[in-house]
Design a protein around this motif. Sequence first.
Motif, PDB file in Angstrom:
ATOM      1  N   GLY A 172      58.448  27.211 -22.303  1.00  0.00           N
ATOM      2  CA  GLY A 172      58.231  27.500 -20.885  1.00  0.00           C
ATOM      3  C   GLY A 172      58.660  28.899 -20.512  1.00  0.00           C
ATOM      4  N   LEU A 173      59.793  29.336 -21.055  1.00  0.00           N
ATOM      5  CA  LEU A 173      60.266  30.693 -20.788  1.00  0.00           C
ATOM      6  C   LEU A 173      59.295  31.737 -21.329  1.00  0.00           C
ATOM      7  CD1 LEU A 173      64.123  30.465 -21.439  1.00  0.00           C
ATOM      8  CD2 LEU A 173      62.964  30.887 -19.259  1.00  0.00           C
ATOM      9  N   VAL A 174      58.682  31.436 -22.495  1.00  0.00           N
ATOM     10  CA  VAL A 174      57.688  32.359 -23.056  1.00  0.00           C
ATOM     11  C   VAL A 174      56.530  32.531 -22.079  1.00  0.00           C
ATOM     12  CG1 VAL A 174      55.963  32.667 -24.876  1.00  0.00           C
ATOM     13  CG2 VAL A 174      58.275  31.936 -25.465  1.00  0.00           C
ATOM     14  N   LEU A 175      56.034  31.411 -21.540  1.00  0.00           N
ATOM     15  CA  LEU A 175      54.908  31.485 -20.604  1.00  0.00           C
ATOM     16  C   LEU A 175      55.310  32.194 -19.317  1.00  0.00           C
ATOM     17  CD1 LEU A 175      53.297  27.941 -20.994  1.00  0.00           C
ATOM     18  CD2 LEU A 175      52.728  30.057 -22.178  1.00  0.00           C
ATOM     19  N   ILE A 176      56.515  31.909 -18.817  1.00  0.00           N
ATOM     20  CA  ILE A 176      56.991  32.588 -17.610  1.00  0.00           C
ATOM     21  C   ILE A 176      57.105  34.085 -17.870  1.00  0.00           C
ATOM     22  CG2 ILE A 176      58.977  32.858 -16.071  1.00  0.00           C
ATOM     23  CD1 ILE A 176      59.438  29.816 -16.418  1.00  0.00           C
ATOM     24  N   GLY A 177      57.624  34.440 -19.050  1.00  0.00           N
ATOM     25  CA  GLY A 177      57.727  35.860 -19.402  1.00  0.00           C
ATOM     26  C   GLY A 177      56.369  36.537 -19.470  1.00  0.00           C
ATOM     27  N   LEU A 178      55.378  35.818 -20.030  1.00  0.00           N
ATOM     28  CA  LEU A 178      54.028  36.374 -20.090  1.00  0.00           C
ATOM     29  C   LEU A 178      53.458  36.572 -18.685  1.00  0.00           C
ATOM     30  CD1 LEU A 178      52.492  34.295 -23.022  1.00  0.00           C
ATOM     31  CD2 LEU A 178      53.200  36.685 -23.083  1.00  0.00           C
ATOM     32  N   GLY A 179      53.734  35.601 -17.800  1.00  0.00           N
ATOM     33  CA  GLY A 179      53.250  35.734 -16.430  1.00  0.00           C
ATOM     34  C   GLY A 179      53.864  36.928 -15.718  1.00  0.00           C
ATOM     35  N   LEU A 180      55.183  37.106 -15.880  1.00  0.00           N
ATOM     36  CA  LEU A 180      55.857  38.238 -15.261  1.00  0.00           C
ATOM     37  C   LEU A 180      55.369  39.557 -15.846  1.00  0.00           C
ATOM     38  CD1 LEU A 180      59.504  36.822 -15.077  1.00  0.00           C
ATOM     39  CD2 LEU A 180      57.865  37.087 -13.191  1.00  0.00           C
ATOM     40  N   ARG A 181      55.134  39.545 -17.158  1.00  0.00           N
ATOM     41  CA  ARG A 181      54.635  40.766 -17.815  1.00  0.00           C
ATOM     42  C   ARG A 181      53.273  41.156 -17.267  1.00  0.00           C
ATOM     43  NH1 ARG A 181      51.362  41.984 -22.234  1.00  0.00           N
ATOM     44  NH2 ARG A 181      52.013  43.757 -23.480  1.00  0.00           N
ATOM     45  N   LEU A 182      52.397  40.153 -17.090  1.00  0.00           N
ATOM     46  CA  LEU A 182      51.075  40.441 -16.546  1.00  0.00           C
ATOM     47  C   LEU A 182      51.174  40.900 -15.101  1.00  0.00           C
ATOM     48  CD1 LEU A 182      48.005  40.393 -16.830  1.00  0.00           C
ATOM     49  CD2 LEU A 182      48.044  37.967 -16.240  1.00  0.00           C
ATOM     50  N   ALA A 183      52.109  40.312 -14.336  1.00  0.00           N
ATOM     51  CA  ALA A 183      52.240  40.657 -12.926  1.00  0.00           C
ATOM     52  C   ALA A 183      52.627  42.115 -12.708  1.00  0.00           C
ATOM     53  CB  ALA A 183      53.261  39.742 -12.250  1.00  0.00           C
ATOM     54  N   VAL A 184      53.412  42.685 -13.637  1.00  0.00           N
ATOM     55  CA  VAL A 184      53.891  44.068 -13.450  1.00  0.00           C
ATOM     56  C   VAL A 184      53.055  45.077 -14.227  1.00  0.00           C
ATOM     57  CG1 VAL A 184      56.237  43.262 -13.033  1.00  0.00           C
ATOM     58  CG2 VAL A 184      55.561  43.907 -15.349  1.00  0.00           C
ATOM     59  N   GLN A 185      52.051  44.597 -14.988  1.00  0.00           N
ATOM     60  CA  GLN A 185      51.221  45.522 -15.762  1.00  0.00           C
ATOM     61  C   GLN A 185      50.429  46.453 -14.841  1.00  0.00           C
ATOM     62  OE1 GLN A 185      48.750  43.287 -18.415  1.00  0.00           O
ATOM     63  NE2 GLN A 185      49.996  43.754 -20.176  1.00  0.00           N
ATOM     64  N   GLN A 186      50.316  47.669 -15.294  1.00  0.00           N
ATOM     65  CA  GLN A 186      49.485  48.647 -14.599  1.00  0.00           C
ATOM     66  C   GLN A 186      48.157  48.774 -15.310  1.00  0.00           C
ATOM     67  OE1 GLN A 186      50.612  49.965 -11.670  1.00  0.00           O
ATOM     68  NE2 GLN A 186      52.344  48.586 -12.036  1.00  0.00           N
ATOM     69  N   LYS A 202      44.526  40.024 -11.864  1.00  0.00           N
ATOM     70  CA  LYS A 202      45.863  40.064 -12.464  1.00  0.00           C
ATOM     71  C   LYS A 202      46.787  39.070 -11.774  1.00  0.00           C
ATOM     72  CE  LYS A 202      48.811  43.319 -11.480  1.00  0.00           C
ATOM     73  NZ  LYS A 202      49.549  44.608 -11.406  1.00  0.00           N
ATOM     74  N   GLY A 203      46.731  39.012 -10.444  1.00  0.00           N
ATOM     75  CA  GLY A 203      47.573  38.082  -9.703  1.00  0.00           C
ATOM     76  C   GLY A 203      47.264  36.639 -10.032  1.00  0.00           C
ATOM     77  N   ALA A 204      45.973  36.313 -10.145  1.00  0.00           N
ATOM     78  CA  ALA A 204      45.585  34.941 -10.487  1.00  0.00           C
ATOM     79  C   ALA A 204      46.075  34.568 -11.878  1.00  0.00           C
ATOM     80  CB  ALA A 204      44.065  34.800 -10.403  1.00  0.00           C
ATOM     81  N   GLY A 205      45.932  35.473 -12.830  1.00  0.00           N
ATOM     82  CA  GLY A 205      46.380  35.198 -14.185  1.00  0.00           C
ATOM     83  C   GLY A 205      47.886  35.029 -14.268  1.00  0.00           C
ATOM     84  N   ALA A 206      48.639  35.899 -13.582  1.00  0.00           N
ATOM     85  CA  ALA A 206      50.099  35.814 -13.591  1.00  0.00           C
ATOM     86  C   ALA A 206      50.560  34.504 -12.962  1.00  0.00           C
ATOM     87  CB  ALA A 206      50.691  37.010 -12.848  1.00  0.00           C
ATOM     88  N   ALA A 207      49.945  34.122 -11.841  1.00  0.00           N
ATOM     89  CA  ALA A 207      50.325  32.883 -11.159  1.00  0.00           C
ATOM     90  C   ALA A 207      50.065  31.667 -12.045  1.00  0.00           C
ATOM     91  CB  ALA A 207      49.563  32.758  -9.846  1.00  0.00           C
ATOM     92  N   TYR A 208      48.950  31.686 -12.767  1.00  0.00           N
ATOM     93  CA  TYR A 208      48.621  30.553 -13.630  1.00  0.00           C
ATOM     94  C   TYR A 208      49.626  30.425 -14.771  1.00  0.00           C
ATOM     95  CZ  TYR A 208      45.884  27.434 -16.584  1.00  0.00           C
ATOM     96  OH  TYR A 208      45.473  26.376 -17.357  1.00  0.00           O
ATOM     97  N   LEU A 209      49.995  31.543 -15.388  1.00  0.00           N
ATOM     98  CA  LEU A 209      50.978  31.503 -16.466  1.00  0.00           C
ATOM     99  C   LEU A 209      52.340  31.029 -15.965  1.00  0.00           C
ATOM    100  CD1 LEU A 209      50.113  34.796 -18.387  1.00  0.00           C
ATOM    101  CD2 LEU A 209      50.009  32.482 -19.317  1.00  0.00           C
ATOM    102  N   LEU A 210      52.752  31.509 -14.800  1.00  0.00           N
ATOM    103  CA  LEU A 210      54.035  31.089 -14.225  1.00  0.00           C
ATOM    104  C   LEU A 210      54.031  29.592 -13.925  1.00  0.00           C
ATOM    105  CD1 LEU A 210      54.725  34.111 -11.845  1.00  0.00           C
ATOM    106  CD2 LEU A 210      56.013  33.517 -13.907  1.00  0.00           C
ATOM    107  N   TRP A 211      52.910  29.092 -13.382  1.00  0.00           N
ATOM    108  CA  TRP A 211      52.798  27.668 -13.087  1.00  0.00           C
ATOM    109  C   TRP A 211      52.913  26.835 -14.361  1.00  0.00           C
ATOM    110  CZ3 TRP A 211      48.795  24.280 -14.590  1.00  0.00           C
ATOM    111  CH2 TRP A 211      48.900  23.003 -14.030  1.00  0.00           C
ATOM    112  N   MET A 212      52.218  27.237 -15.428  1.00  0.00           N
ATOM    113  CA  MET A 212      52.296  26.499 -16.683  1.00  0.00           C
ATOM    114  C   MET A 212      53.702  26.558 -17.263  1.00  0.00           C
ATOM    115  SD  MET A 212      48.856  26.727 -18.938  1.00  0.00           S
ATOM    116  CE  MET A 212      49.258  28.349 -19.555  1.00  0.00           C
ATOM    117  N   GLY A 213      54.338  27.727 -17.206  1.00  0.00           N
ATOM    118  CA  GLY A 213      55.676  27.869 -17.741  1.00  0.00           C
ATOM    119  C   GLY A 213      56.685  27.002 -17.015  1.00  0.00           C
ATOM    120  N   LEU A 214      56.615  26.960 -15.687  1.00  0.00           N
ATOM    121  CA  LEU A 214      57.535  26.131 -14.899  1.00  0.00           C
ATOM    122  C   LEU A 214      57.298  24.645 -15.172  1.00  0.00           C
ATOM    123  CD1 LEU A 214      57.475  28.080 -11.510  1.00  0.00           C
ATOM    124  CD2 LEU A 214      59.406  27.878 -13.097  1.00  0.00           C
TER     125      LEU A 214
END
Length: 206
Positions: A191-205, A76-88
């Motif tokens: 970019g905001l969409v991708l950042i939002g997806l990354g944050l969403r994945l980061a907080v998913q349970q 989950k952390g790897a996926g969130a980081a990748y999405l945040l990187w692409m979004g930024l």
Amino acid sequence: MDAGLYGLFLLSSAALILVPGPAQALVLARTLEGGTRAGIWTAVGLNLGTLVHATLAGLGLSALLARSELAFALLKGAGAAYLLWMGLALWRSRPAHSTAAGPAAPQATALRLLLQGLLNGLLNPKVALFFLAFLPPFLDALRGPLWLQCLLLGGTLALLDTLYESALAALVGRARPPWQRLQRGGNRVAGLVLIGLGLRLAVQQR
């Protein structure tokens, strides 16, 4: 496979695909950024990841994510980081036709788009857990190897989803010309969409 059971799987898959989710959001973001071609290649990459997850589920490896908190958290952390990187990166990119000083952002190649989609699909632990929960009711040990049945069902779902997301990309791509006049803002929205997806994945349970 039993025809009736396979038909039920098709109906279930179609219903699931029509529910908006992160995959559709990523395809739309890529389409707004680079056009229909970018959206379609992203969809293909995402669903290659889906096919890999289905195969792993059939081999029993996805069960590891269901049992291991650490494995789930790392993926989950790897996926969130990748999405945040692409979004930024997209937020900071220049429009392809920018007249500002400095080079314009190059158009992504088909291979790059496909690999980015594939990585996004592979780094989403929810997909692995989804297959672990979704596929078993449609499997029959008396009808052949379970891994092969998983591959067939996963391939079916991946194909249906690719067709649906490609259609979305084509529809949105036709509306892009007006969008290109505001491309810098469009890149930032994508970019905001991708950042939002990354944050969403980061907080998913789980």
